[in-house]
Write a protein that holds these residues in place. Structure first.
Motif, short mmCIF file in Angstrom:
data_model
loop_
_atom_site.label_atom_id
_atom_site.label_comp_id
_atom_site.label_asym_id
_atom_site.label_seq_id
_atom_site.Cartn_x
_atom_site.Cartn_y
_atom_site.Cartn_z
N GLY A 50 -2.26 10.11 10.25
CA GLY A 50 -1.53 11.36 10.48
C GLY A 50 -0.03 11.23 10.44
O GLY A 50 0.68 12.24 10.43
N ASP A 51 0.50 10.01 10.44
CA ASP A 51 1.96 9.85 10.38
C ASP A 51 2.40 10.14 8.93
O ASP A 51 2.28 9.29 8.05
CB ASP A 51 2.36 8.43 10.81
N ALA A 52 2.93 11.34 8.73
CA ALA A 52 3.29 11.77 7.36
C ALA A 52 4.72 11.40 7.01
O ALA A 52 5.10 11.44 5.84
CB ALA A 52 3.08 13.27 7.22
N LEU B 138 5.22 8.88 4.19
CA LEU B 138 4.64 9.10 2.85
C LEU B 138 5.68 9.16 1.72
O LEU B 138 5.44 8.56 0.66
CB LEU B 138 3.79 10.37 2.85
N ARG C 133 -3.84 2.71 6.83
CA ARG C 133 -3.94 3.50 8.06
C ARG C 133 -4.65 2.75 9.18
O ARG C 133 -5.63 2.03 8.93
CB ARG C 133 -4.72 4.79 7.77
#
Ligand code: F6R
Length: 369
Positions: free
Chosen positions: A311-313, A316, A324
């Motif tokens: 979930g750590d965007a 990206l 992950r």
């Protein structure tokens, strides 16, 4: 004996969820960590004004993670000293110093000599060891065993995660005995511990194929860098050591904050860099610093492989590859983040056709100084 696995190392990495679960088992009572072997040894922790953790190699990196746990929960200053450096100066130790040694084999001569030296100087000694009845625990006032089971591959994997687990348990036990850890914080940590085996299994299930493929693409790489902050720093060192040991590739781990003090000069286009990204849920500041480190190296052409929580965007836009890991408490993340690095080293060595269990020039247990 390999039970169908291509190597002992592969088998031992697969056994990591069990190594952690077995090390925790029997050490939690009514939602608090109580280590039965330390029953009646409360005096080891009361009145202690300094802890020195001593070990070699991979065990010393577990010790660096342990420093954070012991300081946070037991509120004692902790130093981590390489065992072979400890004796050759005049360290300030005495009866209020607790020297914690860490050794998988319990026979490492450098570590044994450090323990003996500490005892002669009047320090209290506790060892964390994976081998029942080995010399180092016999020379120590107390022992907390890791229950990783026998480790055969020269490169330490499941023993490392068990060592970190034992250090977390020790920090929680000592914090309770010293009255520095609240029952609520202790219970929250126990819940984190209990969730670890399944999360490690999840990393293995979700990332093994991805990381193995990545290593295959990188079989000709000549140098790999690893960056981390906080407890990610020792994991960066461990990732580099695994790669050196079994793949014979030059590798270095750095505290990410050191980059601009020198190592950033190493970054040239195509340089692979693994970056351990701490969860933004624990510290937005720490997370932001690491993301900015990633931007700095990316701008200079680094090939960035990040290990970040689900979930750590934020990572990206700047990452070539994202590995992950499940969400975990700050001090528990190292047990998840190290797994892809172990797989990477193993897969890269395999891609180069090397024997991952028996790297050149190394022995499983170093019984000479
Ligand atoms: C690395 C490795 C070594 C050992 C070190 C200490 O994979 O295996 O760095 O961690 O030699 O060994 P023990 O824990 O037996 O004292």
């Amino acid at each position: 004996e390999k039970g169908g696995w291509p190597s002992f190392m592969a088998k031992e990495v697969a056994e990591e969820p069990d190594a952690v679960a077995n090390t925790i088992r029997g050490r939690v009572r009514d939602g608090a960590v109580v280590i039965p072997e330390l029953d009646g040894s409360d005096d080891l922790f009361r009145g202690v004004d300094r802890i020195i953790i001593t070990a070699c190699g991979t065990a010393s990196y577990a010790g660096m993670v342990g420093k954070y746990a012991l300081e946070q929960w037991a509120r004692v200053p902790v130093d981590v000293e390489l065992a072979h450096e400890f004796r050759y100066r005049d360290p300030v130790i005495g009866e209020n110093t607790l020297v914690v040694s860490i050794s998988q084999s319990g026979e490492t001569m450098d570590t044994l000599m450090a323990v003996k030296y500490a005892r002669e100087r009047g320090a209290r000694t506790l060892s964390i060891c994976n081998t029942q009845g080995a010399t180092i625990p016999r020379e120590s006032d107390a022992v907390v065993y890791t229950h990783a089971g026998p480790e055969v591959a020269v490169a330490s994997t499941k023993a490392f995660v068990a060592q970190i687990t034992a250090l977390l348990l020790l920090g929680l036990h000592a914090g309770r005995v010293r009255g520095t850890l609240s029952a609520a914080d202790g219970a929250a940590a126990v819940a984190e511990l209990d969730a670890l085996p399944a999360k490690i299994a999840e990393v293995l299930a979700e990332e093994q194929a991805h990381v193995t493929q990545l290593a295959g693409w990188m079989a000709d790489t000549r140098s790999v860098l690893f960056l981390g902050r906080h407890v990610g720093y020792p994991i960066a060192l461990e990732g580099a050591l695994k790669l050196k040991e079994i793949s014979y590739i030059h590798a270095e781990g750095f505290a990410a904050g050191e980059l601009k003090h020198g190592p950033i000069a190493l970054i040239e286009p195509g340089q692979p860099v693994f970056v351990l990204v701490p969860s933004p849920r624990h510290s937005a500041l720490l997370h932001a610093k690491v993301v900015s480190n990633i931007q700095e190296i990316r701008a200079r052409g680094a090939r960035v492989i990040v290990i970040a929580e689900e979930g750590d965007a934020a990572v990206l836009p700047f990452a070539d590859e994202v590995i992950r890991i499940p969400l975990a408490g700050a001090l528990f993340e190292p047990l998840l983040a190290v797994v892809p690095l172990q797989i990477f080293a193993m897969a890269l060595a395999t891609a180069k056709g090397l024997d991952v269990d028996q790297p050149r020039n190394l022995a499983k247990s170093v019984t000479v100084e």
